[in-house]
Design an enzyme around this catalytic site. Structure first.
Site, PDB file in Angstrom:
ATOM      1  N   ASN A  16       2.103   3.397  -2.947  1.00  0.00           N
ATOM      2  CA  ASN A  16       1.085   4.132  -2.183  1.00  0.00           C
ATOM      3  C   ASN A  16       1.830   4.920  -1.118  1.00  0.00           C
ATOM      4  O   ASN A  16       2.299   4.348  -0.139  1.00  0.00           O
ATOM      5  CB  ASN A  16       0.096   3.137  -1.550  1.00  0.00           C
ATOM      6  CG  ASN A  16      -0.873   3.821  -0.606  1.00  0.00           C
ATOM      7  OD1 ASN A  16      -0.947   5.053  -0.554  1.00  0.00           O
ATOM      8  ND2 ASN A  16      -1.622   3.029   0.144  1.00  0.00           N
ATOM      9  N   LYS A  21       0.697   6.924   0.943  1.00  0.00           N
ATOM     10  CA  LYS A  21      -0.126   7.190   2.132  1.00  0.00           C
ATOM     11  C   LYS A  21       0.023   8.675   2.522  1.00  0.00           C
ATOM     12  O   LYS A  21       0.186   9.507   1.632  1.00  0.00           O
ATOM     13  CB  LYS A  21       0.267   6.231   3.267  1.00  0.00           C
ATOM     14  CG  LYS A  21       0.223   4.768   2.776  1.00  0.00           C
ATOM     15  CD  LYS A  21       0.240   3.758   3.881  1.00  0.00           C
ATOM     16  CE  LYS A  21       0.148   2.363   3.257  1.00  0.00           C
ATOM     17  NZ  LYS A  21       0.040   1.309   4.251  1.00  0.00           N
ATOM     18  N   HIS A  59      -8.851   0.981   0.292  1.00  0.00           N
ATOM     19  CA  HIS A  59      -7.666   0.603   1.079  1.00  0.00           C
ATOM     20  C   HIS A  59      -8.107   0.303   2.513  1.00  0.00           C
ATOM     21  O   HIS A  59      -8.989   0.970   3.056  1.00  0.00           O
ATOM     22  CB  HIS A  59      -6.620   1.722   1.056  1.00  0.00           C
ATOM     23  CG  HIS A  59      -5.300   1.264   1.602  1.00  0.00           C
ATOM     24  ND1 HIS A  59      -5.076   1.158   2.956  1.00  0.00           N
ATOM     25  CD2 HIS A  59      -4.174   0.834   0.996  1.00  0.00           C
ATOM     26  CE1 HIS A  59      -3.846   0.690   3.149  1.00  0.00           C
ATOM     27  NE2 HIS A  59      -3.280   0.492   1.969  1.00  0.00           N
ATOM     28  N   GLU A  73      -6.919   1.024   5.242  1.00  0.00           N
ATOM     29  CA  GLU A  73      -6.838   2.158   6.179  1.00  0.00           C
ATOM     30  C   GLU A  73      -8.058   3.067   6.034  1.00  0.00           C
ATOM     31  O   GLU A  73      -8.481   3.706   7.008  1.00  0.00           O
ATOM     32  CB  GLU A  73      -5.516   2.912   5.954  1.00  0.00           C
ATOM     33  CG  GLU A  73      -4.339   2.089   6.497  1.00  0.00           C
ATOM     34  CD  GLU A  73      -3.026   2.282   5.777  1.00  0.00           C
ATOM     35  OE1 GLU A  73      -2.868   3.266   5.038  1.00  0.00           O
ATOM     36  OE2 GLU A  73      -2.142   1.418   5.953  1.00  0.00           O
ATOM     37  N   GLU A 125      -4.327  -7.078   0.069  1.00  0.00           N
ATOM     38  CA  GLU A 125      -3.464  -6.569   1.133  1.00  0.00           C
ATOM     39  C   GLU A 125      -3.963  -7.095   2.480  1.00  0.00           C
ATOM     40  O   GLU A 125      -4.869  -6.499   3.083  1.00  0.00           O
ATOM     41  CB  GLU A 125      -3.483  -5.040   1.144  1.00  0.00           C
ATOM     42  CG  GLU A 125      -2.961  -4.419  -0.127  1.00  0.00           C
ATOM     43  CD  GLU A 125      -2.446  -3.009   0.112  1.00  0.00           C
ATOM     44  OE1 GLU A 125      -1.281  -2.756  -0.232  1.00  0.00           O
ATOM     45  OE2 GLU A 125      -3.177  -2.176   0.660  1.00  0.00           O
ATOM     46  N   GLY A 127       2.614  -2.645   6.820  1.00  0.00           N
ATOM     47  CA  GLY A 127       3.453  -1.833   7.690  1.00  0.00           C
ATOM     48  C   GLY A 127       3.988  -2.579   8.898  1.00  0.00           C
ATOM     49  O   GLY A 127       4.506  -1.974   9.833  1.00  0.00           O
ATOM     50  N   SER A 170       4.095  -5.096   3.283  1.00  0.00           N
ATOM     51  CA  SER A 170       5.513  -5.276   3.621  1.00  0.00           C
ATOM     52  C   SER A 170       6.338  -5.846   2.467  1.00  0.00           C
ATOM     53  O   SER A 170       7.251  -6.640   2.685  1.00  0.00           O
ATOM     54  CB  SER A 170       5.664  -6.129   4.886  1.00  0.00           C
ATOM     55  OG  SER A 170       5.067  -5.473   6.005  1.00  0.00           O
TER      56      SER A 170
HETATM   57  P1  13P Z   1       3.539  -1.432   3.433  1.00  0.00           P
HETATM   58  O1  13P Z   1       4.231  -1.803   2.131  1.00  0.00           O
HETATM   59  O2  13P Z   1       4.150  -0.271   4.114  1.00  0.00           O
HETATM   60  O3  13P Z   1       3.351  -2.635   4.294  1.00  0.00           O
HETATM   61  O4  13P Z   1       2.063  -0.953   3.021  1.00  0.00           O
HETATM   62  C1  13P Z   1       1.304  -1.730   2.174  1.00  0.00           C
HETATM   63  C2  13P Z   1       0.130  -0.936   1.744  1.00  0.00           C
HETATM   64  O5  13P Z   1      -0.787  -0.688   2.522  1.00  0.00           O
HETATM   65  C3  13P Z   1       0.117  -0.405   0.381  1.00  0.00           C
HETATM   66  O6  13P Z   1      -1.137   0.110   0.043  1.00  0.00           O
END
Ligand code: 13P
Length: 249
Positions: free
Chosen positions: A12, A14, A97, A99, A168, A174, A212
């Site tokens: 992803n 982002k 997601h 976010e 997640e 992150g 992560s």
């Molecule tokens: P990270 O791997 O950067 O922690 O992000 C995970 C994520 O949100 C994947 O959709």
């Protein structure tokens, strides 16, 4: 009878990338051997779908988007439909997601509607679920995730093994703080039980862990019996790291 589930490693991106940086990253990904046991995919920002299509068409790597509209077409300024995604050769799309739930106010009902639209268009919906740190600390992690899944009950039933679920935990995204393999496994087992309770194809549904994941911790996570791969954020932006994670799956 043991059911063989598809193993996935999905990047992803982002809101990261540029034409030049993507070109380097995608060129690195096309070296992925076709025999890899895991299905590899990247979910890119909309403006880069054409670039992903051009770069990955002859490769073993699939591509998709990070969101889609619940509507088919029409007066929805700023939104992108499932048909537009399939026109660019996308085969999967993330929905729900954390976010988007957090910054765009997406409810579980909207997430379910998006997943249904994706399924109807022939896309693989990757339904993202997960609790916040406050919810985990309050002992509510499994309840929260079960509620998120329950909203998608129809999709889980109708889509069967075509639906992918990604767990997640928000506190692991992150942050560099990964759920421990046993914490992640416990939640994945709970998710599988919940999918069964809702009438989905629990044993055949791929459940991915995200938060992560790095090359250094992927193997331990993916070795858990109910973890069928990963949804990778930051580490998917470097080809060698992403391919090392794929190799761990
Ligand atoms: P990270 O791997 O950067 O922690 O992000 C995970 C994520 O949100 C994947 O959709």
């Amino acid at each position: 009878m043991t059911v063989r589930r598809a193993r996935w490693v999905i990047g992803n991106w982002k809101m990261n990338g540029s034409l030049a940086a993507n070109a380097t990253l995608l060129a690195g990904l096309v070296t992925a051997p076709r025999a890899d046991a895991a299905r590899l995919a990247v979910c890119v920002p909309y403006p880069y779908l054409a670039q992903a299509q051009a770069a990955l068409a002859q490769s073993a790597v699939a591509w998709g988007a990070q969101d889609l509209s619940a509507a088919a077409s029409g007066a929805y300024t700023g939104q992108v439909s499932a048909t537009m995604l399939t026109e660019f050769g996308a085969s999967l799309v993330l929905v729900g997601h954390s976010e988007r739930r957090q910054y765009n106010g997406e409810t579980s009902a909207l997430v379910a509607a998006k997943a249904a639209v994706a399924l109807a268009a022939g896309l693989t919906p990757v339904i993202c679920v997960g609790e916040t740190l406050a919810e985990r600390d309050a002992g509510r992690a499994q309840v929260v995730v079960a509620e998120q899944l329950a909203a998608c009950a129809d999709v889980l039933r109708d889509g069967g093994a075509r639906v992918v679920v990604a767990y997640e935990p928000v506190w692991a995204i992150g942050t560099g703080r990964t759920a421990s393999p046993s914490e992640a496994q416990a939640m994945h087992a709970a998710i599988r039980a919940e999918i069964a309770r809702l009438g989905g194809a629990a044993a055949a549904t791929s459940l991915l862990y995200g938060g992560s994941v790095k090359a250094s911790n992927a193997a331990e996570l993916f070795a858990q019996p109910d973890i069928d791969g990963g949804l990778i954020g930051g580490a998917s932006l470097v080809a060698a790291e992403f391919l090392a994670i794929a190799a761990a799956a």
